[in-house]
Enzyme design. Structure first.
Site, PDB file in Angstrom:
ATOM      1  N   HIS A 229      15.604  11.592  26.992  1.00  9.59           N
ATOM      2  CA  HIS A 229      15.622  10.327  27.630  1.00  9.59           C
ATOM      3  C   HIS A 229      16.724  10.015  28.546  1.00  9.59           C
ATOM      4  O   HIS A 229      17.966  10.409  28.212  1.00  9.59           O
ATOM      5  CB  HIS A 229      15.562   9.299  26.378  1.00  9.59           C
ATOM      6  CG  HIS A 229      16.823   9.019  25.562  1.00  9.59           C
ATOM      7  ND1 HIS A 229      17.998   8.336  25.903  1.00  9.59           N
ATOM      8  CD2 HIS A 229      17.361   9.778  24.364  1.00  9.59           C
ATOM      9  CE1 HIS A 229      18.883   8.498  24.988  1.00  9.59           C
ATOM     10  NE2 HIS A 229      18.528   9.253  24.268  1.00  9.59           N
ATOM     11  N   ASP A 241      24.554  11.094  25.473  1.00  8.64           N
ATOM     12  CA  ASP A 241      23.311  10.570  24.911  1.00  8.64           C
ATOM     13  C   ASP A 241      22.619   9.809  25.860  1.00  8.64           C
ATOM     14  O   ASP A 241      22.873   8.553  26.202  1.00  8.64           O
ATOM     15  CB  ASP A 241      23.778   9.572  23.674  1.00  8.64           C
ATOM     16  CG  ASP A 241      22.273   9.000  23.123  1.00  8.64           C
ATOM     17  OD1 ASP A 241      21.574   9.442  23.376  1.00  8.64           O
ATOM     18  OD2 ASP A 241      22.772   7.910  22.718  1.00  8.64           O
ATOM     19  N   GLU A 276      14.330   4.927  25.122  1.00  6.07           N
ATOM     20  CA  GLU A 276      14.468   5.612  23.801  1.00  6.07           C
ATOM     21  C   GLU A 276      15.194   4.928  22.894  1.00  6.07           C
ATOM     22  O   GLU A 276      15.037   4.669  21.829  1.00  6.07           O
ATOM     23  CB  GLU A 276      14.951   6.884  23.860  1.00  6.07           C
ATOM     24  CG  GLU A 276      14.913   7.810  22.584  1.00  6.07           C
ATOM     25  CD  GLU A 276      16.297   7.771  21.770  1.00  6.07           C
ATOM     26  OE1 GLU A 276      16.427   8.193  20.659  1.00  6.07           O
ATOM     27  OE2 GLU A 276      17.188   7.074  22.476  1.00  6.07           O
ATOM     28  N   GLU A 277      16.494   4.251  23.208  1.00  2.00           N
ATOM     29  CA  GLU A 277      17.465   3.817  22.405  1.00  2.00           C
ATOM     30  C   GLU A 277      16.904   2.473  21.812  1.00  2.00           C
ATOM     31  O   GLU A 277      17.413   2.173  20.839  1.00  2.00           O
ATOM     32  CB  GLU A 277      18.587   3.127  23.550  1.00  2.00           C
ATOM     33  CG  GLU A 277      19.215   4.318  24.152  1.00  2.00           C
ATOM     34  CD  GLU A 277      20.059   5.232  23.230  1.00  2.00           C
ATOM     35  OE1 GLU A 277      20.216   4.848  21.945  1.00  2.00           O
ATOM     36  OE2 GLU A 277      20.814   6.365  23.765  1.00  2.00           O
ATOM     37  N   HIS A 374      27.525   5.942  21.644  1.00  2.00           N
ATOM     38  CA  HIS A 374      27.333   4.516  22.091  1.00  2.00           C
ATOM     39  C   HIS A 374      28.184   3.828  22.560  1.00  2.00           C
ATOM     40  O   HIS A 374      28.278   2.551  22.470  1.00  2.00           O
ATOM     41  CB  HIS A 374      26.422   3.949  21.011  1.00  2.00           C
ATOM     42  CG  HIS A 374      25.158   4.474  20.858  1.00  2.00           C
ATOM     43  ND1 HIS A 374      24.030   3.867  20.035  1.00  2.00           N
ATOM     44  CD2 HIS A 374      24.135   5.496  21.596  1.00  2.00           C
ATOM     45  CE1 HIS A 374      22.891   4.311  19.973  1.00  2.00           C
ATOM     46  NE2 HIS A 374      22.905   5.382  20.908  1.00  2.00           N
TER      47      HIS A 374
END
Length: 990
Positions: A229, A241, A276-277, A374
């Protein structure tokens, strides 16, 4: 009653004590040569104190010439002096304290250093640097230039960059095509993190995925999907990420398009997915695209850390995992899959979506450190080419192996692990089950057979009731001490493990060894037995037999793929104990004759016994070294490998909940016990100096664990932020994190200190807390200050409502117009007097909303005419689209939430239809409002690292977050708490 004299009794007692010591020679008295009860064993495992006595025996007691001659004659076959070389071998490799201590120390150092060395080696980039890595690194720099959540302009820029890159690559080959996906999906998504939750969340989502297809040479073969993603969370640059996953996919695509690369046999489809998150939506919408029909296999690339090595931590089956054995630098462990399945890690990836759609594949992800995950520290500054190449090269090898070869159809679950990043080991859970059953039967049979042989030959003199309780008692005490100290660490400050798991692990392992040494050494001193190490090995083997039996049941009942290490431990302990029994079974019996009279006075008896000890010292055996090598090094390597991996993955989950912290500390204690358990058969022979060193190590490690800073720059505290704007003009900031750690951060904010703003903090469940204070107002859209007022950003109008209070048994219809300026997603929550989304008053009561609709075409600002008022009777369950293009979702169990995501920035208005049934069985005699449906509309904004132009002046979008990021201590990082960083909320009643 014995008629012997006291002297005879003393001599017999001395002899019996000597027999129960550690001799290795069989001796008999001339007085009764044929009496088997007079035989005893002199163990090879001599004490070093006996060595010290060897030089003193020449001067010990002046015996009579006749007696001395008799003693010498009876022992003449053992009195010859060995050569210098033989003495060197004996002193170096015999079962001596110094030798054993050195072996133990080297084993621990070997395991720690070899793991570090091979990890470093696995991150080395070949020279010259591969071209696909060079391009992938550039791609990564571009992708993670800005924070780019789904609801940001930067997200669109990343989408356009990926689409342009893939199209330029596809243009080089006629069998490669790239396209943007504009599919839509409406589906019911269960709670991703709570499998027991019955919440029904209906989601409407518009895709902005980028899809690429590399057509294979054999169209009959099922396709392979590779997925990552490209969106980040609202507080992160998303370099790891999941920028590294996207960059790796672009590198793989470059390789497949290279002129030197042959065309694959099967289709390979790339899903560069978005959103996606907040719900794995990009993977979910992929199945609305026709290319998904042919896909059977997948490789998902993720990032739940900020670098290091990418671990394969989940796989659907043995057939698919077998292809990972061909990657160049394997790093995988099914223990993490079991930890994930067991809830030890609260995250989810697109793997779940693909697996639930019946695809077969693997999940590869970065996993450490979790506290930087994150946050804005997940940036290109914290990344490196080595980590990118580890993921890219392994993923490339796996994709090529799957794309060019037939795929094994073994669908059984698999256990798997790597050996120092050099070899990959896997086998099906079914085969492990068969192996365990075989071992559970075979090992006890072999042990019993060898024990019977040893007993018959009298080569191991040990009583059935003597010496068999020392291991279990000592182990229980050692585990108790480890548990108590671990609990002390936990209660002193549970967060200490978040910064450092290695130091407390050293402390607890040292403590376990110290307590075990004291217990087993004391037992050996009070009640010595022949070959204590073998006795403990057999007891350890029995304990592992029980553990293996339990693990086998777990395999059968729960398909547990994380307990494979128990089988390895059982095999190692079995080999070591069986070797010890075999050595005794094959050992020749040597006899010496004792004098006929053991009752002579003086030093004669003592001289005979001393000479016997001397003779015992000259009969050496080195089976201990084989037993040690069979058991200890491999055991330690297995334990440290999976234990270190597990601790790195879960140690920082303590910040998420106390329950996860409890799990982390229990796992820490278990690893410490396992690191010490394999040494217990030998621990009584350790040099006392090592125990002093262990005590010092334990003290220093404990001190460092307790007094060191709980957080630091590399292992920060993570707090979560969201800001709510209310209709009354309030701008409440909510900061979520571990209770007790939030207040100091808020107290030091300039706006709080200067404006003397009050804040309230509430302790929530599971050790967490939330503080709320009035923050600086956000500036969410370009325009004027007036345009940024609540009523101009969010309005909810009731277009129609059939709830008049008169009809009872028909569904009510309501239409809402929701205008949310430049918000990409809005969430609708429902409540009545007996139900509230996410927190039902009665958890057994169905949600009242049975159907939601999203209208794309309107007639005079109202929805198209329905046939009659019984709409629920004419709509099928699940998702459907009517003739006007309206997306409808019906669920008789009731709908808890409705989330609408869109992609067009200029499409500010959502038109939603709601049909609901009141539970008339609970009708109140009170106010009509008891029968109303409450609807809370919450619309989110995710951009903060940008400015809005307000009346010609540039203003930061969310200055309250800027302040928190700027003034928070260096050991604190901020992440998002909700779907966005700011939200507006309006409530209406139907």
């Amino acid at each position: 009653m014995s008629n012997s004299s006291p002297k005879e009794q003393n001599a017999a007692a001395d002899l019996q004590s000597f027999r129960n010591g550690e001799p290795s020679l069989t001796y008999t008295s001339n007085h009764d040569n044929d009496d088997a009860d007079e035989s005893a064993i002199i163990d090879d495992d001599e004490d070093e104190e006996a060595h010290q006595q060897e030089g003193n025996t020449q001067n010990q007691g002046e015996q009579s010439p006749v007696r001395q001659q008799q003693d010498t004659a009876s022992l003449d076959s053992f009195s010859s002096q060995p050569s210098l070389f033989v003495r060197f071998i004996r002193s170096t490799f015999g079962f001596r304290k110094t030798t054993l201590t050195l072996a133990v120390v080297l084993s621990y150092l070997f395991v720690i250093l070899v793991n570090a060395a091979f990890e470093k080696q696995s991150l080395v980039i070949e020279s010259p640097e591969p071209a696909i890595l060079t391009k992938a690194w550039t791609d990564l720099q571009v992708i993670s230039k800005d924070i780019h959540p789904f609801d940001s302009k930067a997200n669109d820029e990343v989408h356009d960059y990926i689409l342009e890159r893939t199209r330029s690559i596809a243009a080089t080959k006629p069998y490669i095509e790239a396209r943007g996906d504009n599919s839509t999906v409406m589906f019911n998504q269960p709670d991703l993190f709570n499998s027991s939750s019955s919440t029904n969340r209906i989601i409407y989502f518009e895709s902005t995925n980028v899809l690429v297809r590399v057509k294979g040479t054999d169209p009959s073969l099922e396709a392979l999907l590779i997925s990552a993603h490209y969106d980040s969370v609202s507080t992160s640059y998303g370099t790891t990420d999941d920028g590294m996953g996207i960059a790796s996919m672009l590198g793989i695509l470059e390789h497949l398009a290279d002129k030197k690369t042959e065309r694959p046999k099967r289709d390979i489809i790339f899903n560069f997915n978005n959103h996606e998150e907040i719900g794995l939506l990009g993977a979910s919408v992929f199945f609305e695209h026709p290319w998904s029909d042919k896909v059977k296999y997948f490789v998902n690339l993720e990032g739940t850390g900020t670098g290091g090595r990418a671990v394969l931590f989940r796989a659907t089956d043995t057939g698919i995992i077998s292809h990972y054995s061909n990657v160049r630098s394997p790093f995988a462990n099914s223990f993490l899959q079991q930890a994930f399945n067991g809830g030890m890690i609260h995250s989810e990836t697109d793997y779940r979506v693909y697996a639930e759609h019946g695809l077969r594949g693997v999940d590869i992800a970065f996993y450490r450190p979790r506290s930087l995950y994150h946050t804005r520290r997940d940036s290109i500054k914290g990344a490196n080419r080595e980590s990118l190449w580890h993921m890219e090269s392994n993923a490339l090898d796996l994709v090529l192996d799957l794309g060019y070869n037939s795929i094994d159809e073994d669908l059984s679950p698999s256990i798997f692990f790597d050996v120092l990043g050099q070899q990959f080991v896997y086998f099906s859970l079914d085969n492990l089950y068969i192996l365990n059953i075989s071992l559970l039967v075979l090992i006890p049979v072999l042990s019993i057979v060898l024990l019977l042989i040893v007993k018959k030959r009298h080569t191991w003199h040990i009583y059935s009731t003597r010496g068999w309780l020392r291991f279990p008692i000592t182990t229980v005490f050692s585990i108790t001490f480890v548990t108590l100290v671990g609990r002390f660490f936990l209660f002193h400050d549970a967060m200490i493990i978040s910064r450092n798991w290695f130091t407390p692990l050293i402390a607890l392992t040292s403590l376990f060894l110290i307590v075990s040494y004291i217990g087993l050494n004391f037992a050996n001193w009070v009640v010595p037995i022949h070959d204590q190490k073998l006795a403990i090995l057999l007891e350890l083997n029995s304990l592992l037999w029980i553990a293996t039996l339990w693990a086998t049941v777990e395999i059968k009942r729960y398909s547990n793929v994380g307990n494979y290490a128990i089988t390895i431990y059982y095999i190692l302990a079995s080999l070591s104990s069986l070797f010890g029994l075999l050595a005794l079974a094959l050992k020749p019996r040597q006899r010496i004759e004792l004098p006929e009279d053991l009752d002579e006075e003086g030093d004669n008896t003592r001289g005979v016994q001393q000479r016997l000890k001397e003779a015992a010292l000259k009969s050496f055996s080195y089976d201990w070294s084989i037993q040690f090598l069979l058991l200890v090094p491999i055991w330690l390597l297995v334990t440290y490998s999976f234990g270190g991996l597990g601790l790195e993955a879960i140690n920082q989950t303590i910040q998420e909940s106390n329950a996860l912290g409890e799990i982390s500390f229990k796992f820490l204690g278990a690893v410490a016990v396992l690191l010490g358990l394999s040494v217990l058969p030998f621990v009584h022979k350790l040099n006392a100096a090592l125990t002093v060193l262990l005590a010092v190590t334990c003290a220093i490690s404990s001190f460092a664990t307790l007094v060191g800073p709980v957080f630091d720059y590399q292992h920060p505290l993570k707090l979560r932020f969201v800001q709510q704007v209310t209709r009354a003009g309030e701008t409440q900031v909510k900061v979520f994190g571990k209770h007790g750690f939030i207040e100091p951060v808020i107290n030091d904010l300039p706006s709080v200190k200067q404006l003397k703003r009050n804040y309230t903090c509430t302790e929530l469940s599971d050790g967490n807390g939330q503080c709320v204070y009035d923050g600086q107002r956000p500036w969410l859209v370009d325009g004027s200050a007036v345009q940024n007022e609540f009523e101009n950003l969010l309005t909810v109008k009731v277009l129609s409502d059939t709830n008049t209070g008169k009809t009872r048994y028909v569904p009510f219809d309501s239409d809402l117009e929701i205008k949310a300026v430049q918000s990409r997603h809005c969430l609708l929550l429902f409540n009545t007097t007996t139900f509230h989304s996410g927190n039902g008053v009665d958890k057994y009561k169905n949600a009242p909303v049975k159907q939601v609709s999203l209208y794309h075409k309107l007639q005079n600002n109202t929805r198209p005419e329905m046939k009659d008022n019984f709409a629920l009777s004419f709509v099928p369950s699940g998702h459907s689209v009517d003739e006007n293009g309206t997306d409808i979702y019906r669920l008789n169990q009731g709908i808890d939430e409705f989330l609408v995501d869109k992609t067009e920035w200029n499409q500010d208005t959502f038109h939603v239809g709601i049909e609901w049934l009141y539970d008339w069985s609970e009708e109140s005699d009170g106010d009509k409002r008891d029968r109303n449906l409450g609807v809370t509309v919450r619309c989110y904004y995710g951009e903060y690292d940008a400015v809005s132009v307000i009346d010609g002046e540039a203003k930061r979008k969310i200055p309250a977050l800027d302040e928190l990021l700027q003034y928070a201590p260096v050991d604190v990082e901020i992440s998002n708490l909700d779907r966005g960083l700011a939200y507006l909320e309006q409530y209406v009643e139907l």
